[in-house]
Design an enzyme around this catalytic site. Structure first.
Site, mmCIF file in Angstrom:
data_model
loop_
_atom_site.group_PDB
_atom_site.id
_atom_site.type_symbol
_atom_site.label_atom_id
_atom_site.label_comp_id
_atom_site.label_asym_id
_atom_site.label_seq_id
_atom_site.Cartn_x
_atom_site.Cartn_y
_atom_site.Cartn_z
ATOM 1 N N GLY A 194 0.831 -1.209 0.000
ATOM 2 C CA GLY A 194 0.000 0.000 0.000
ATOM 3 C C GLY A 194 0.864 1.258 0.000
ATOM 4 O O GLY A 194 1.956 1.292 -0.589
ATOM 5 N N SER A 195 0.375 2.249 0.691
ATOM 6 C CA SER A 195 1.052 3.550 0.644
ATOM 7 C C SER A 195 2.437 3.538 1.271
ATOM 8 O O SER A 195 3.213 4.465 1.054
ATOM 9 C CB SER A 195 0.197 4.600 1.343
ATOM 10 O OG SER A 195 -1.046 4.705 0.683
#
Lengths: 384, 613
Positions: B295-296
């Site tokens: 993810g981020s």
């Protein structure tokens, strides 16, 4: 059974003379062998007189009496009661089959309190006695006739089959072979034996069927003992290991590892020779064999010197019988023949075996004492 | 014929004697192996994580006991003997040789042992025997790192007779498995004379073996315990705490865990079923074998790659309208209205998806993948315990090879925010930041070759090669991560550390477990407690501290927990604050100190921003 010698009543000096005339060196030999036996039992019990050595010593001492009795009874009297002893033993064997109790998986004993009597072992003596009488009474021309061969054959085969059924393969073999040897010495023609052997040969499949599974197994494992070292071949293999590891001088008294660590089966009875030869080595084994050989040699000499046909047959029969026990036992523990369960005379722990051997030796000495006594067809003595 | 016997005796006793002497000795002499005591596993300060416990067990020998029921009755007056044990003893006594001791009770306490020992003269045939059992003082706390031992299985047999001993235990997982050779030691031997039924008659000779050697690992038991407790609030978490300079793993937690002692005497089937059917996978070491879309938390990688490749400068401005169209596909930012015009630092701070879509588009997947690989993604890092997974960094060639289809430009965009095919382990995420702050290709590891840390100092710094990323680029990305936590508006501002000297920088991440449907976009996202646990997103956070001179890195993945900054960031915050207080990389703590705040405070949920990272 009369223990007092016939001469006792007539002349005291004659009786003393008779006792003095005994082959005491035979008694000495017997005592030596029995002494070795006690030592072996002492070792088999890990250096304890209990439970075997003391009892065996007592038995030997007690058995000296029937031996002397047998020696002093006189050949003539033995001749007279020969058939009776055979019949009594046969009845006892049948009795054992009927109401004997199970010991070691085989019905062989009658408990007489003092000893557990194994009449099958006595049979090997009484058979020789009665066969001796039979052939003594037979004229030379009749010996070769088939019909006079039938009765002694039956006398041999009946107890053989009964003992085989007990089942006691070893003793049955000894009885059978003792009978055959007596007949052979008596002069039965080889032709008849040839017929016999072929009959036996034809019977073999039947006998094989009659054998118990464990007996068959013993024969199988004899043929290839290393095939199943932890199974049925265990006894033979362990016995051979014990003997082989003993080497020339042995491991030393009480130091036999195979017997003391319980790798040996039946170390106080059938396999006692192994215990001895493990601890005393080849030298010990040879010395014991030499003692046995001396006893056997004495027997042959006495037998051959005897003038009466009965005495000769009796003595040679008994010596052969003794020899068979020694031979079969040692051949068995050294892996030469299958394990059949035969005690080593005078050494293996056991009452009947001791008694049988001692009575046999008594009879042998009786033959020696009366070697010059001539017996007619019906057993009446006439001295030259 | 007697000559035959004599010849036979001669053959056996002279000719073949040697062979039979050997056989006779084989009969009576038995070689028994002595199990060497297994080496201990120690943490960086020498605290045992695995050792051996003296185990007292009570045995009864039937031939000495005589009347066994009476002896057991007498025994029951002293210590507790269960009815089942009693029945088992009676059964075993009947079945075994009378000289074989039968175990009446295991694991006697010192007290019970003493009570029995005193009464032994009145208890014929009873004796107390000592044995060594593997002991894990921290129980499940370090289970996944330490691993466990268990009976040797068929395919582990190597022909070494030691492995065939019934009481021998072999390492099956973790350090116990990886360092089994060192821990095991070598077997001693005891020559005994036995009889035909196997009873030992006497001992002939004895050669003592070498005990297993201790293994020192870089773990800090106190931190491990702290992290475990901190993670216990969530159903399924993994967290890694690294020394970013030395690469030592200071704590590695996969929660829930299991009690390694359960395996020592064989796992009971019911326990096994329970452990293996648990959807939270207590047996798996999720910190090294759990693979998640980063993810981020992957955005710093994209940033670094773009700066290095020159497709982005610190001043490059990109406008986020909340979505980016590529061909006929539309890629959404997590913030519906968009972030407006952003530069890199703010893009990291606010975790703008559109900014990184654009960054990835300019980079291309292969340049992004190359940087990811340099930072430790895409292949196992080679940590020194078994079971590590390598995750996945896709490239055009990879896609062609595995699916036969050509790479789509849209996939590059998704990869830029750590979604799509990108997969990484929590350990890789932590390592990425360790490499970012150190500039070196740090390899995380447990084994401490320098041994136990002393007051004089620790190990020489491992000399990892430079990753060859420009310091300015790294500094910019780290500053962005500083802003994430320490500036208002940063996605994890709520999880900042209050003390300035301990301040951390970090990056949050949320990895989608399932796609967000158009319906959900149109009608607003459902509240988190309306979604089934298994369908909720994973919350990720990776952080370093202190911000000024980073030394410690912590990566935390909370499975199915929702937003990274809400759940994972506070864990990282508490762990990093604690580790800086203890400072295990530089200091030996005073004897017997445990972590200072064993009950970490969890701020109430409403105090957190609801920003998604």
């Amino acid at each position: 059974m009369a223990v007092l010698p016939p001469e006792f009543g007539r002349s005291k000096s004659a009786f003393v003379e008779r006792i003095l005339g005994l082959r005491w060196n035979v008694v000495l030999l017997l005592s030596l062998v029995a002494g070795i036996g006690v030592a072996a039992l002492y070792s088999a019990a890990d250096g304890n007189m209990q439970p075997w050595a003391t009892k065996q010593m007592t038995r030997f001492a007690i058995a000296l009496a029937p031996m002397l009795g047998a020696a002093l009874l006189g050949l003539r009297r033995w001749f007279r009661i020969a058939y009776w002893t055979y019949i009594v033993t046969l009845v006892l064997i049948v009795a054992v089959d009927m109401r004997g109790f199970v010991g070691m998986g085989a019905q062989r004993w009658i408990d007489l309190g003092i000893i557990q009597l194994q009449p099958s072992e006595l049979m090997s003596i009484t058979l020789v006695l009665s066969l001796g009488r039979y052939f003594h009474s037979l004229s030379d021309e009749n010996i070769s006739k088939l019909r006079y061969f039938i009765l002694p054959s039956l006398m041999t085969l009946i107890p053989t089959v009964l003992v085989l059924k007990q089942p006691d393969l070893g003793t049955a073999m000894v009885i059978l072979m003792s009978g055959i040897v007596v007949m052979f010495i008596a002069g039965v023609r080889l032709r008849l034996f040839a017929i016999c052997i072929s009959v036996v040969g034809m019977c073999l499949p039947i006998v094989w069927k009659a054998l118990r599974d464990y007996q068959k197994l013993r024969i199988y494992t004899f043929l290839d003992p290393d095939s199943d070292p932890l199974g049925a071949g265990y006894h033979i293999l362990q016995s051979k290991i014990a003997l082989g590891s003993g080497g020339l001088f042995g491991k030393g008294f009480l130091l036999g590892t195979q017997s003391h660590l319980s790798f040996l089966p039946e170390k106080q009875t059938d396999f006692i020779f192994t215990t001895l030869a493990e601890e005393f080595g080849l030298i010990g084994g040879f010395m014991l064999l030499a003692l046995y050989a001396a006893l056997i040699a004495y027997g042959f000499v006495i037998g051959l010197r005897c003038r009466s046909h009965f005495g000769r047959l009796l003595c040679l029969g008994i010596v052969t019988n003794f020899f068979l026990y020694v031979f079969i036992n040692i051949a068995m523990v050294t892996g030469l023949i299958p394990v059949v369960g035969i005690p080593l005379p005078l050494i293996s722990y056991g009452g009947t075996a001791m008694l049988t051997v001692m009575i046999g030796m008594g009879l042998m000495m009786s033959v020696y004492l009366d070697q010059d006594v001539r017996l007619n067809r019906v057993g009446e003595a006439h001295t030259d | 014929m007697l000559g035959t016997l004599a010849a036979r005796l001669f053959q056996l006793q002279i000719v073949d004697s040697d062979r039979y002497v050997v056989l006779s000795d084989e009969n009576r002499i038995n070689l028994r192996l002595l199990t060497p005591p297994r080496g201990r596993i120690l943490d960086r300060f020498g605290i045992p994580l695995a050792d051996n416990r003296q185990d007292y067990h009570l045995v009864i020998t039937a031939e000495q006991a005589g009347n066994i029921p009476a002896t057991l009755d007498a025994l029951a007056a002293l210590i507790e003997i269960e009815e089942a044990d009693r029945a088992r003893v009676m059964r075993e006594v009947r079945r075994k040789h009378s000289f074989v001791p039968v175990v009446v009770r295991d694991n006697l306490s010192w007290d019970e042992m003493a009570r029995v020992e005193v009464a032994v003269p009145e208890l014929p045939g009873i004796s107390v025997e000592q044995g060594l059992t593997r002991n894990y003082p921290f129980r499940e706390t370090a289970a996944h790192v330490i691993g466990y031992v268990a009976a040797v299985s068929e395919d582990e047999q190597t022909g070494d007779p030691l492995l065939e001993l019934p009481d021998f235990r072999i390492g099956k997982a973790g350090i116990e498995k990886a360092q089994d050779g060192t821990l095991r030691g070598t077997a001693g031997t005891r020559q005994v004379e036995i009889n035909a039924v196997g009873r030992v008659v006497r001992e002939l000779a004895r050669i003592d073996g070498d005990p297993g050697q201790d293994v020192v690992i870089g773990l800090d038991a106190a931190m491990q315990e702290f992290v475990t407790r901190r993670c216990a609030n969530e159903p399924s978490v993994s967290s890694v705490l690294l020394d970013a300079i030395s690469g030592e793993v200071l704590a590695l937690v996969s929660s829930p865990a299991f009690d390694p002692a359960l395996f020592t005497d064989g796992l009971k089937p019911a326990v096994w079923r329970q452990l293996s059917s648990d959807s939270r996978h207590p047996l798996a070491n999720k910190a090294i074998a759990g693979i998640y879309p980063p993810g981020s938390t992957f955005k710093p990688v994209a940033a670094l790659a773009a700066l290095t490749a020159g497709v982005l400068t610190p001043e490059t401005a990109i406008t986020c309208t909340g979505q980016l169209a590529l061909g006929n596909a539309v890629f959404h930012c997590w913030r519906k209205g968009g972030h407006g015009t952003l530069r890199l630092r703010d893009a990291i701070k606010k975790s703008c998806d559109v900014f990184f879509y654009e960054t990835a588009r300019r980079l291309g997947i292969d340049r992004l993948a190359a940087m990811a690989n340099r930072l430790g993604y895409g292949a196992p890092l080679g940590i020194d315990i078994p079971g590590e997974k390598g995750g996945l960094i896709p490239t055009q060639a990879w896609k062609l090879d595995t699916t036969g289809a050509a790479w789509q430009a849209g996939e590059t965009l998704i990869a830029g925010i750590g979604q799509g095919s990108v997969l990484a382990t929590p350990l890789q995420i932590a390592t990425m930041v360790a490499r970012l702050v150190s500039g070196r290709a740090v390899v995380p590891h447990f084994l401490r070759s320098a041994g136990i840390m002393t007051e004089e100092g620790g190990a020489a710094q491992p000399d990892f090669p430079e990753i060859g990323v420009d310091l300015d680029a790294r500094a910019l990305v780290l500053d962005g991560m500083n802003a994430v936590v320490n500036e208002p508006g940063g996605t994890a501002y709520a999880a900042r550390i209050a003390e300035p000297e301990f301040a951390m920088g970090g990056k949050s991440g949320t990895s989608q477990v399932r796609r967000i449907s158009q319906y959900e976009r149109d009608h607003g996202l459902r509240k988190i407690d309306e979604i089934p646990w298994k369908d909720r997103d994973h919350a990720l956070f990776v952080a370093f501290a202190p911000v000024s001179t980073p030394r410690y890195v912590c990566a935390t993945v909370v499975e199915h927990a929702g937003f990274g900054s809400e759940v994972a960031a506070p864990i990282c915050r508490d762990v990093l604050r604690e580790v800086q207080l203890r400072d295990p990389a530089r200091r030996v703590p005073a004897k017997n100190t445990v972590a200072r705040s064993l009950s970490p405070t969890v701020p109430p949920l409403d105090a957190l921003t609801t920003d998604r990272g």
